[in-house]
Design a protein around this motif. Sequence first.
Motif, PDB file in Angstrom:
ATOM      1  N   VAL A  77      36.994  20.342  39.352  1.00 63.01           N
ATOM      2  CA  VAL A  77      38.381  19.922  39.165  1.00 63.01           C
ATOM      3  C   VAL A  77      39.263  20.769  40.075  1.00 63.01           C
ATOM      4  CG1 VAL A  77      40.326  20.051  37.566  1.00 63.01           C
ATOM      5  CG2 VAL A  77      38.193  18.987  36.836  1.00 63.01           C
ATOM      6  N   LEU A  78      40.119  20.105  40.857  1.00 58.83           N
ATOM      7  CA  LEU A  78      41.003  20.787  41.800  1.00 58.83           C
ATOM      8  C   LEU A  78      42.453  20.655  41.340  1.00 58.83           C
ATOM      9  CD1 LEU A  78      39.483  19.489  45.170  1.00 58.83           C
ATOM     10  CD2 LEU A  78      38.922  21.599  43.960  1.00 58.83           C
ATOM     11  N   LEU A  79      43.191  21.757  41.385  1.00 50.88           N
ATOM     12  CA  LEU A  79      44.586  21.798  40.983  1.00 50.88           C
ATOM     13  C   LEU A  79      45.420  22.407  42.098  1.00 50.88           C
ATOM     14  CD1 LEU A  79      43.925  23.274  37.441  1.00 50.88           C
ATOM     15  CD2 LEU A  79      44.522  20.899  37.919  1.00 50.88           C
ATOM     16  N   GLY A  80      46.582  21.838  42.342  1.00 46.68           N
ATOM     17  CA  GLY A  80      47.445  22.374  43.384  1.00 46.68           C
ATOM     18  C   GLY A  80      48.598  21.435  43.678  1.00 46.68           C
ATOM     19  N   GLY A  81      49.222  21.645  44.826  1.00 51.81           N
ATOM     20  CA  GLY A  81      50.374  20.848  45.219  1.00 51.81           C
ATOM     21  C   GLY A  81      50.049  19.894  46.347  1.00 51.81           C
ATOM     22  N   SER A  82      51.025  19.665  47.210  1.00 49.94           N
ATOM     23  CA  SER A  82      50.886  18.648  48.253  1.00 49.94           C
ATOM     24  C   SER A  82      49.846  19.017  49.307  1.00 49.94           C
ATOM     25  CB  SER A  82      52.242  18.407  48.929  1.00 49.94           C
ATOM     26  OG  SER A  82      52.793  19.619  49.413  1.00 49.94           O
TER      27      SER A  82
ATOM     28  N   GLU B 186      53.786  20.311  42.855  1.00 49.00           N
ATOM     29  CA  GLU B 186      53.262  21.019  41.684  1.00 49.00           C
ATOM     30  C   GLU B 186      53.217  22.517  41.929  1.00 49.00           C
ATOM     31  OE1 GLU B 186      53.151  21.033  38.603  1.00 49.00           O
ATOM     32  OE2 GLU B 186      51.575  19.559  38.206  1.00 49.00           O
ATOM     33  N   TRP B 187      53.470  23.301  40.877  1.00 48.33           N
ATOM     34  CA  TRP B 187      53.359  24.752  40.984  1.00 48.33           C
ATOM     35  C   TRP B 187      52.566  25.260  39.797  1.00 48.33           C
ATOM     36  CZ3 TRP B 187      57.127  27.896  38.014  1.00 48.33           C
ATOM     37  CH2 TRP B 187      58.046  27.121  37.306  1.00 48.33           C
ATOM     38  N   SER B 188      52.395  26.576  39.685  1.00 50.61           N
ATOM     39  CA  SER B 188      51.379  27.129  38.793  1.00 50.61           C
ATOM     40  C   SER B 188      51.615  26.816  37.330  1.00 50.61           C
ATOM     41  CB  SER B 188      51.272  28.646  39.000  1.00 50.61           C
ATOM     42  OG  SER B 188      52.497  29.286  38.661  1.00 50.61           O
ATOM     43  N   ARG B 189      52.853  26.668  36.901  1.00 48.50           N
ATOM     44  CA  ARG B 189      53.096  26.353  35.496  1.00 48.50           C
ATOM     45  C   ARG B 189      52.492  25.002  35.140  1.00 48.50           C
ATOM     46  NH1 ARG B 189      57.250  23.777  32.613  1.00 48.50           N
ATOM     47  NH2 ARG B 189      58.441  23.467  34.514  1.00 48.50           N
ATOM     48  N   GLY B 190      52.688  24.014  36.017  1.00 45.70           N
ATOM     49  CA  GLY B 190      52.110  22.703  35.779  1.00 45.70           C
ATOM     50  C   GLY B 190      50.597  22.716  35.877  1.00 45.70           C
ATOM     51  N   GLU B 191      50.055  23.488  36.819  1.00 46.75           N
ATOM     52  CA  GLU B 191      48.601  23.587  36.962  1.00 46.75           C
ATOM     53  C   GLU B 191      47.960  24.124  35.681  1.00 46.75           C
ATOM     54  OE1 GLU B 191      47.349  25.867  40.333  1.00 46.75           O
ATOM     55  OE2 GLU B 191      48.969  25.114  41.573  1.00 46.75           O
ATOM     56  N   SER B 192      48.499  25.228  35.176  1.00 45.55           N
ATOM     57  CA  SER B 192      47.886  25.840  33.997  1.00 45.55           C
ATOM     58  C   SER B 192      48.038  24.948  32.772  1.00 45.55           C
ATOM     59  CB  SER B 192      48.488  27.227  33.732  1.00 45.55           C
ATOM     60  OG  SER B 192      49.892  27.146  33.528  1.00 45.55           O
ATOM     61  N   ALA B 193      49.180  24.265  32.633  1.00 47.47           N
ATOM     62  CA  ALA B 193      49.354  23.356  31.500  1.00 47.47           C
ATOM     63  C   ALA B 193      48.362  22.204  31.582  1.00 47.47           C
ATOM     64  CB  ALA B 193      50.785  22.825  31.479  1.00 47.47           C
ATOM     65  N   LEU B 194      48.184  21.650  32.765  1.00 46.50           N
ATOM     66  CA  LEU B 194      47.256  20.540  32.941  1.00 46.50           C
ATOM     67  C   LEU B 194      45.829  20.960  32.612  1.00 46.50           C
ATOM     68  CD1 LEU B 194      46.923  17.594  33.902  1.00 46.50           C
ATOM     69  CD2 LEU B 194      46.642  18.477  36.220  1.00 46.50           C
ATOM     70  N   LEU B 195      45.445  22.150  33.048  1.00 48.69           N
ATOM     71  CA  LEU B 195      44.084  22.622  32.786  1.00 48.69           C
ATOM     72  C   LEU B 195      43.888  22.979  31.318  1.00 48.69           C
ATOM     73  CD1 LEU B 195      41.291  23.458  33.866  1.00 48.69           C
ATOM     74  CD2 LEU B 195      42.240  25.733  34.274  1.00 48.69           C
ATOM     75  N   LEU B 196      44.815  23.730  30.744  1.00 52.45           N
ATOM     76  CA  LEU B 196      44.644  24.222  29.389  1.00 52.45           C
ATOM     77  C   LEU B 196      44.745  23.118  28.348  1.00 52.45           C
ATOM     78  CD1 LEU B 196      44.970  26.936  30.876  1.00 52.45           C
ATOM     79  CD2 LEU B 196      46.336  27.733  28.956  1.00 52.45           C
ATOM     80  N   TYR B 197      45.618  22.148  28.571  1.00 47.67           N
ATOM     81  CA  TYR B 197      45.861  21.148  27.543  1.00 47.67           C
ATOM     82  C   TYR B 197      45.101  19.849  27.761  1.00 47.67           C
ATOM     83  CZ  TYR B 197      49.700  24.272  26.394  1.00 47.67           C
ATOM     84  OH  TYR B 197      50.436  25.376  26.054  1.00 47.67           O
ATOM     85  N   ARG B 198      44.532  19.649  28.948  1.00 48.88           N
ATOM     86  CA  ARG B 198      43.870  18.368  29.174  1.00 48.88           C
ATOM     87  C   ARG B 198      42.534  18.484  29.891  1.00 48.88           C
ATOM     88  NH1 ARG B 198      45.709  13.555  33.206  1.00 48.88           N
ATOM     89  NH2 ARG B 198      44.098  12.101  32.674  1.00 48.88           N
TER      90      ARG B 198
END
Length: 461
Positions: free
Chosen positions: A190-195, A230-242
């Motif tokens: 799973v990859l998380l990040g911005g543009s 996207e920045w780190s707050r959204g990344e961590s929320a996406l990973l932790l909650y979903r």
Amino acid sequence: MTTAFLCQGWPRGLAAVVRKVRAARREPGPLVLPTELAGRWQEQNPAAGRAVLGLPWAELDTGALSARSVRRIRAAGVTGFAAFRGDGTRLDRAAAVRAAARAGARELLLPDGRRVGRGVLLAALLGRTGPVTRPPELFDPVTGRALPRGGAFAGVDALGTLDVGPLGFLRIPGMVEPESLEPGARHRVVLLGGSVLYGLGQPDNSRTIPAALHRRMPDSEVLCFAAPGEWSRGESALLLYRLRHCRPDVAVSLSGWNDFNNLFAMSLVNGPGAEMLNWTFHDHQHFLRLHAPGEARNVGLPFARKPSVVRRLPLDSLAFPFSGAELRAGVWLENQALMAAACARDGIRFVCALQPHSLLHPALGEEFTRAWVQRHYDHPFTDRFTVFDDYAKTIDTVYDTYRDGLKRLAKEFPGAVFLDLSTVFAKETRPCMIDGVHPTAHGAALLGDALADAVAPDGAL
């Protein structure tokens, strides 16, 4: 009254909706899903004992049910609908209203508890509610982010060239896509990040970083949930909650610049101190959701007067730095630590990679970045003659803080991998960036190769 369950994505929250329907004294009926998902859901839930009606996605997407679909729904004895959001989609209420009206339902129950009665449904059937309009994006309510969207299941970026699949991840040519985000047998990344990770500016999906990574790991599922901005707050929320619930083998965060950019842009537009307001109203709420969920809604109480929060703050770390640059760097590092801790708990390998920017690519020259910065931060109150110097000084301070923090995190989380990829273009003579932050296809390939060694399963390369 028999109530069918209407969902446009993978129905993870079905059990909760069934309980609500029963509490409303309705008889639970069949589950209505897109045809592409119906069979798979039945295979994975054989004990559910619930009939499933698979209808074409295009009909559910707009609510314009065909005569054949209407006959199937009525044959199942459906007299009402309960609509809810599935994984990878948002709930389009207008489309749900139109679908219920076309099926001759007496009512439509919505997730917020509201009931759409027969009168409104008849008005929709007669066309008195206006045309159904589709939002221009795929929306994830967990992070509050929007993915650009095109027709059917395909999402597109601002240039109209990149495709996003039905579950919200970037499509990769040649990769066999999973039909759901349920845990599977294949090695999953799973990859998380911005543009940058999303591939903004690339001519097609094959030139993106995820595609380059998949070429090195052809037997793996490479699921990129990056989104422009996207920045780190959204990344961590996406990973932790979903996304941690889909049990990936590896979770990768490639980021850093957007966190810096939020600070710098706000400082330019709103003046000194704006970054502290951003921490107060945004990161503060994210911190509460993670560490003190019982107080997350009590926004009227000042931050410092929440004892359960203060006890959890790492006061000797970067949580309360003295400068705005250190503040934004501290937020990024805090979110990387949150993701590393969650992955360690769930047995997921976490890889944190610090992304490059154009000032760290000497072959481009300083004037390349100077011209881009003057265009990118062309705000009404920006001093065109000093903005580049401010940018260069601030980003240098932020990235130095990032690097120091990554060294500390590597000691705290020995099972995770912390990569400094900010200088990956330092010796490249070919242009690797199309602007101050986004890589060319060549740059994306280099970043994909740099990630592969840390991400690939043992013996896969």
